[in-house]
Write an enzyme that holds these catalytic residues in place. Structure first.
Site, PDB file in Angstrom:
ATOM      1  CG  HIS A  67      39.852  54.220  42.885  1.00 38.26           C
ATOM      2  ND1 HIS A  67      40.252  52.878  43.060  1.00 38.26           N
ATOM      3  CD2 HIS A  67      39.255  54.353  41.363  1.00 38.26           C
ATOM      4  CE1 HIS A  67      39.641  52.428  41.876  1.00 38.26           C
ATOM      5  NE2 HIS A  67      39.181  53.331  40.948  1.00 38.26           N
ATOM      6  NE  ARG A  89      41.436  47.611  35.958  1.00 35.23           N
ATOM      7  CZ  ARG A  89      41.340  48.956  36.702  1.00 35.23           C
ATOM      8  NH1 ARG A  89      42.089  49.449  37.380  1.00 35.23           N
ATOM      9  NH2 ARG A  89      40.306  49.723  36.290  1.00 35.23           N
ATOM     10  CD  GLU A 125      36.110  59.136  41.200  1.00 34.54           C
ATOM     11  OE1 GLU A 125      37.080  58.981  41.109  1.00 34.54           O
ATOM     12  OE2 GLU A 125      35.173  58.571  40.926  1.00 34.54           O
ATOM     13  NE  ARG A 146      39.903  59.952  36.941  1.00 39.04           N
ATOM     14  CZ  ARG A 146      39.694  58.497  36.321  1.00 39.04           C
ATOM     15  NH1 ARG A 146      39.389  58.629  35.193  1.00 39.04           N
ATOM     16  NH2 ARG A 146      40.351  57.719  37.136  1.00 39.04           N
ATOM     17  CG  ASN A 205      37.137  61.219  33.427  1.00 39.91           C
ATOM     18  OD1 ASN A 205      38.232  61.114  33.006  1.00 39.91           O
ATOM     19  ND2 ASN A 205      36.648  60.538  34.573  1.00 39.91           N
TER      20      ASN A 205
END
Ligand code: AMP
Length: 401
Positions: A182, A243, A386, A92, A7
């Site tokens: 996601h 955010r 993940e 990823r 990743n």
């Protein structure tokens, strides 16, 4: 088969080496400050090998990958005897646009398509591409590389869910639409939930709440994503750590005019200074907010209340979208570790017949059912993984070559 999962961020690179026989994690680690100075933390997970945690020069991603391979194969810290034991690499990749509805073997053509997706994710995709190039440079062209996209799972959304009510040309000419993120996490926890419920996913209506630094919710019907709260970018939907989530664009114009900000400055505020941090003025971390709220900080309390309320509203809208729900899943940093947030969200869901078992909710542990037997909707805490999804997809694609 041993799969290296990568990743890559702009100055960091996370990795795991997984033996697919038994899905055993052999080692994991993190390269940081790539291109600045460099630091590597490498944790072997077999044979009681020591952890390597030191500064070392990492001028480029290729040098970071070389350092990772060096540690994975070294006598002192290694878990394999040579690089040839690494059969494939899974990456990823944040944005696959409309081109990628599932994971793919990386070819020159795919690399070109990834470049085409870069304008959609200008901060993330270039780093992912750099990570892929670095692996090819260090490991050679013969080791297969696979791309697994955050957006791919959501490509099953119907047009009524992914379209914005903007002039249609922005979609057809420019690809402006909801993509969602996601996806790898929502896919993993929904499949795991079906397994734990002992029912085929094709029969289930699930709502997955991925709540971490970034948060998104996904409606999953018959194993397919039918709606999700993030959009063209990962900025919208719920309020997150820093955010903003959804905000009226007219309010942004007002703020920009008042403070003489351009759109980049505004987006910086929306991405980095908003969310629960912006509301509370305390922290983006839910642990700090819980402590502050307990000490009487009203803005921290408000930030937590806004978060629970926003999640509950999206969950309600997805129950409407699917005309029901069989189970609601909580995952990621906050979802897995914050019982008060889970119980705060569930306090809005009585109308669905949701009944949380507070004793189960207070318990730590993985794959934990937190609804009572009488609850009409099952509630689950399922730790996301993940990396495992990336490794499984990589194995499946490479085995079929
Ligand atoms: P993630 O992005 O999934 O790694 O989630 C990171 C976030 O999870 C942190 O910023 C915290 O807000 C949250 N978190 C982690 N541990 C806890 C905890 N024990 N209680 C509440 N929130 C937590």
């Amino acid at each position: 088969m041993k799969v290296l999962v990568i990743n890559a961020g702009s100055s960091s690179l996370k990795y795991q080496l997984i033996d697919m026989e038994g899905e055993k994690l052999l080692a994991k680690g993190l390269c940081e400050r790539i291109g600045i100075d460099g630091h590597l933390k490498h944790t072997p997970l077999v044979d009681d090998k020591p952890v390597f945690n030191e500064d070392l020069p990492l001028p480029t991603h290729a040098e970071a990958i070389a350092a990772v391979i060096d540690k994975l194969t070294s006598a002192e810290y290694g878990v394999v005897s040579s690089m040839s034991e690494i059969d494939a690499v899974g990456h990823r990749v944040v944005h696959g646009g409309e081109k990628f509805a599932s994971s793919v073997l990386i070819t020159d053509e795919v690399m070109k398509a990834l470049e085409d997706c870069t304008p959609f994710a200008p901060l993330h995709n270039p780093a992912n591409i750099t990570g892929i190039n670095a692996c090819v440079e260090v490991m050679g062209k013969d080791v297969p590389q696979v791309g697994v996209f955050d957006t791919a799972f959501h490509q099953t959304m119907p047009a009524k869910a992914y379209m914005y009510a903007l002039p249609y040309d922005y979609y057809t000419k420019d690809g402006v639409r909801r993509y969602g993120f996601h996806g790898t996490s929502h896919r993993y926890v929904s499949q795991r939930c079906a397994e734990l419920m002992g029912r085929p996913i094709e029969e289930l209506k699930l709502i997955s709440c991925h709540m971490g630094n970034g948060s998104s919710i996904c409606a999953i019907m018959n194993g397919k994503s039918v709606d999700t709260s993030m959009g063209f970018t990962p900025l919208v939907g719920l309020p997150m750590g820093t955010r903003s989530g959804d905000v009226d664009p007219g309010a942004l114009q007002f703020v920009m005019n008042r403070y003489g900000m351009d759109i980049d400055a505004m987006l910086n505020v929306l991405n980095k200074k908003s969310g629960v941090l912006g509301i509370s003025g305390v922290s983006s971390d839910f642990r700090d907010l819980e402590n502050a709220a307990e000490e009487g900080n009203e803005r921290a309390r408000l930030a937590l209340d806004m978060f629970d309320y926003s999640v509950a509203k999206v969950v309600g809208s997805y129950v409407a979208a699917m005309n029901g729900v069989d189970a609601i899943i909580f995952t990621a940093g906050v979802g897995e570790n914050a019982p008060t947030t889970r119980s705060g969200i569930c306090s809005y869901l009585g109308y669905l017949g949701c009944e949380i078992d507070e004793a189960a909710n207070a318990k730590r542990g993985s794959d934990n059912r937190i609804s009572t037997d009488a609850s009409k909707v099952q509630l689950w805490v399922i730790p996301t993984n993940e990396e495992l999804v990336i490794a499984r997809d990589t194995r499946d694609i490479v085995s079929a070559l």
